[in-house]
Scaffold this motif. Structure first.
Motif, PDB file in Angstrom:
ATOM      1  N   THR A 171       0.797  -0.967   6.737  1.00 39.55           N
ATOM      2  CA  THR A 171       0.461  -1.484   5.408  1.00 39.55           C
ATOM      3  C   THR A 171       0.204  -0.342   4.440  1.00 39.55           C
ATOM      4  O   THR A 171       0.643  -0.391   3.282  1.00 39.55           O
ATOM      5  CB  THR A 171      -0.775  -2.403   5.488  1.00 39.55           C
ATOM      6  OG1 THR A 171      -0.510  -3.454   6.408  1.00 39.55           O
ATOM      7  CG2 THR A 171      -1.112  -2.981   4.136  1.00 39.55           C
TER       8      THR A 171
ATOM      9  N   ILE B 290       2.429   1.108  -7.253  1.00 39.94           N
ATOM     10  CA  ILE B 290       1.544   1.022  -6.092  1.00 39.94           C
ATOM     11  C   ILE B 290       0.522  -0.075  -6.369  1.00 39.94           C
ATOM     12  O   ILE B 290      -0.229  -0.010  -7.350  1.00 39.94           O
ATOM     13  CB  ILE B 290       0.857   2.370  -5.818  1.00 39.94           C
ATOM     14  CG1 ILE B 290       1.907   3.402  -5.414  1.00 39.94           C
ATOM     15  CG2 ILE B 290      -0.199   2.226  -4.751  1.00 39.94           C
ATOM     16  CD1 ILE B 290       1.361   4.780  -5.154  1.00 39.94           C
TER      17      ILE B 290
ATOM     18  N   VAL C 169       4.846  -3.239  -1.337  1.00 38.69           N
ATOM     19  CA  VAL C 169       4.007  -4.410  -1.121  1.00 38.69           C
ATOM     20  C   VAL C 169       4.474  -5.503  -2.078  1.00 38.69           C
ATOM     21  O   VAL C 169       4.483  -5.310  -3.295  1.00 38.69           O
ATOM     22  CB  VAL C 169       2.517  -4.078  -1.356  1.00 38.69           C
ATOM     23  CG1 VAL C 169       1.658  -5.328  -1.240  1.00 38.69           C
ATOM     24  CG2 VAL C 169       2.050  -3.021  -0.382  1.00 38.69           C
TER      25      VAL C 169
ATOM     26  N   GLY D 275      -2.736  -3.508  -1.507  1.00 39.41           N
ATOM     27  CA  GLY D 275      -2.268  -2.956  -0.240  1.00 39.41           C
ATOM     28  C   GLY D 275      -3.307  -2.063   0.417  1.00 39.41           C
ATOM     29  O   GLY D 275      -3.480  -2.075   1.640  1.00 39.41           O
TER      30      GLY D 275
ATOM     31  N   THR E 200       2.393   0.423   1.161  1.00 39.73           N
ATOM     32  CA  THR E 200       1.719   0.491  -0.139  1.00 39.73           C
ATOM     33  C   THR E 200       2.073   1.776  -0.873  1.00 39.73           C
ATOM     34  O   THR E 200       2.373   1.755  -2.071  1.00 39.73           O
ATOM     35  CB  THR E 200       0.197   0.388   0.047  1.00 39.73           C
ATOM     36  OG1 THR E 200      -0.098  -0.851   0.698  1.00 39.73           O
ATOM     37  CG2 THR E 200      -0.529   0.453  -1.273  1.00 39.73           C
TER      38      THR E 200
END
Length: 159
Positions: free
Chosen positions: A64, A10, A73, A14, A68
């Motif tokens: 988004t 992750i 991303v 993002g 994410t």
């Protein structure tokens, strides 16, 4: 397949982008609220476009955030800082020219020339000339055909 999902991380960027989009959506929505409830044809008033932009920005923020959380991303590519600074200088030159009363056409010429330079073109004099011609076409189109006003300077007063 599970190995690929475990390798995805992750990216905190993002979350920053999603938050920025959401904040921008909130500003646009707040502006739309301030426009009032004046309606025109078919009940659609001047705030309709602002509400559409705010909704679109909200959807982009949600998308988004989902991307994410899924670890989708992409890693950004390195940027050419000199090119970015040249394009930003073009925008600053346009703003400064209009603010100083130089007019729309010279401002657009500077913007076009410096943006072309930022994208790697090295014929600045030619690009400034092209920018003057494009600025003239846009200026005449907006002021004469559409009856809209654009910033005037010494060149624009000739028309």
């Amino acid at each position: 397949m599970t190995q690929q999902k475990e390798d995805r991380k992750i990216a905190p960027v993002g979350f920053v982008i999603a938050a920025g989009l959401l904040i921008l959506a909130a500003f646009v929505a707040n502006d739309a609220v301030g426009m009032g409830a004046v309606s025109s044809y078919a009940g659609i008033g001047p705030s309709a476009a602002s509400w559409a932009v705010a909704a679109g920005l909200g959807l982009l923020a949600a998308g988004t955030l989902v991307s994410t959380l899924r670890g989708e991303v992409p890693t950004p590519e390195p940027s050419d800082r000199a090119a970015v600074l040249t394009i930003v200088a073009g925008i600053a030159a346009m703003i400064a020219t209009i603010s100083a009363g130089g007019g729309f056409i010279p401002a657009m010429a500077l913007l076009f020339g410096l943006t072309a330079r930022g994208f790697g073109r090295r014929a600045l004099a030619t690009d400034l000339g092209i920018g003057v011609m494009l600025g003239l076409i846009v200026y005449l189109g907006f002021t004469k055909l559409l009856a809209l006003s654009l910033p005037q300077g010494p060149i624009e007063r000739l028309f």
